[in-house]
Design a protein around this motif. Sequence first.
Motif, PDB file in Angstrom:
ATOM      1  N   LEU A  26      55.019  52.077  45.741  1.00 50.35           N
ATOM      2  CA  LEU A  26      53.467  51.411  45.719  1.00 50.35           C
ATOM      3  C   LEU A  26      52.878  51.809  44.347  1.00 50.35           C
ATOM      4  O   LEU A  26      51.932  50.869  44.070  1.00 50.35           O
ATOM      5  N   VAL A  27      53.011  52.979  43.639  1.00 51.18           N
ATOM      6  CA  VAL A  27      52.156  53.437  42.383  1.00 51.18           C
ATOM      7  C   VAL A  27      52.968  52.094  41.428  1.00 51.18           C
ATOM      8  O   VAL A  27      51.781  51.513  40.756  1.00 51.18           O
ATOM      9  N   VAL A  28      54.232  51.858  41.366  1.00 52.79           N
ATOM     10  CA  VAL A  28      54.502  50.789  40.447  1.00 52.79           C
ATOM     11  C   VAL A  28      54.038  49.481  40.747  1.00 52.79           C
ATOM     12  O   VAL A  28      53.483  48.658  39.877  1.00 52.79           O
ATOM     13  N   ALA A  29      53.938  49.220  42.050  1.00 49.19           N
ATOM     14  CA  ALA A  29      53.289  47.921  42.599  1.00 49.19           C
ATOM     15  C   ALA A  29      51.876  47.765  41.864  1.00 49.19           C
ATOM     16  O   ALA A  29      51.288  46.856  41.697  1.00 49.19           O
ATOM     17  N   LEU A  30      51.002  48.933  42.041  1.00 49.17           N
ATOM     18  CA  LEU A  30      49.845  48.879  41.697  1.00 49.17           C
ATOM     19  C   LEU A  30      49.444  48.961  40.169  1.00 49.17           C
ATOM     20  O   LEU A  30      48.631  48.185  39.698  1.00 49.17           O
ATOM     21  N   VAL A  31      50.500  49.577  39.386  1.00 48.40           N
ATOM     22  CA  VAL A  31      50.295  49.443  38.087  1.00 48.40           C
ATOM     23  C   VAL A  31      50.758  48.287  37.750  1.00 48.40           C
ATOM     24  O   VAL A  31      50.037  48.027  36.482  1.00 48.40           O
ATOM     25  N   ARG A  32      51.438  47.454  38.104  1.00 48.51           N
ATOM     26  CA  ARG A  32      51.804  46.203  37.508  1.00 48.51           C
ATOM     27  C   ARG A  32      50.658  45.294  37.635  1.00 48.51           C
ATOM     28  O   ARG A  32      50.481  44.136  36.862  1.00 48.51           O
ATOM     29  N   LYS A  33      49.707  45.541  38.433  1.00 47.25           N
ATOM     30  CA  LYS A  33      48.294  44.748  38.220  1.00 47.25           C
ATOM     31  C   LYS A  33      47.370  45.186  37.357  1.00 47.25           C
ATOM     32  O   LYS A  33      46.287  44.607  37.343  1.00 47.25           O
ATOM     33  N   HIS A  34      47.964  46.050  36.427  1.00 47.29           N
ATOM     34  CA  HIS A  34      46.933  46.687  35.637  1.00 47.29           C
ATOM     35  C   HIS A  34      46.116  45.537  34.494  1.00 47.29           C
ATOM     36  O   HIS A  34      44.907  45.548  34.546  1.00 47.29           O
ATOM     37  N   ARG A  35      46.959  44.608  34.296  1.00 45.66           N
ATOM     38  CA  ARG A  35      46.473  43.780  33.233  1.00 45.66           C
ATOM     39  C   ARG A  35      45.486  42.754  33.750  1.00 45.66           C
ATOM     40  O   ARG A  35      44.240  42.778  33.249  1.00 45.66           O
ATOM     41  N   ARG A  36      45.820  42.466  34.988  1.00 43.52           N
ATOM     42  CA  ARG A  36      44.844  41.552  35.997  1.00 43.52           C
ATOM     43  C   ARG A  36      43.417  42.340  36.143  1.00 43.52           C
ATOM     44  O   ARG A  36      42.498  41.489  36.240  1.00 43.52           O
ATOM     45  N   VAL A  37      43.763  43.770  36.552  1.00 38.36           N
ATOM     46  CA  VAL A  37      42.576  44.379  36.858  1.00 38.36           C
ATOM     47  C   VAL A  37      41.332  44.655  35.782  1.00 38.36           C
ATOM     48  O   VAL A  37      40.230  44.627  35.848  1.00 38.36           O
TER      49      VAL A  37
END
Length: 99
Positions: A26-37
């Motif tokens: 879940l942390v990896v999935a959330l961190v993958r959204k970093h650029r878009r966030v």
Amino acid sequence: MDSLLNNLGTVAIVLIVVLIVIAVVLVVALVRKHRRVHRPDTPVPTKVAYWLSLAYTALPVDVLPDPIYFDDIVVLTSGLLFVSTSLRRKGNRQVEGES
């Protein structure tokens, strides 16, 4: 009696490992959204949910003690769902605006 305790200990260890793996995924999935966030047009509540989810997981202060990662998994799942939904809505609004 000793074999029962050994079996319970083994089950507890396996359960903790499974919960840790789920939390890491879940942390990896959330961190993958970093650029878009972190784009300037991303709504502030989305950015706050992103950072609070990661901070809750990383900080040592928890609702439940750390060997029990259930609360971390709930926070990460909630944050991931909120961020994903918000980014999807933002993307849909941008597509509608272009048409």
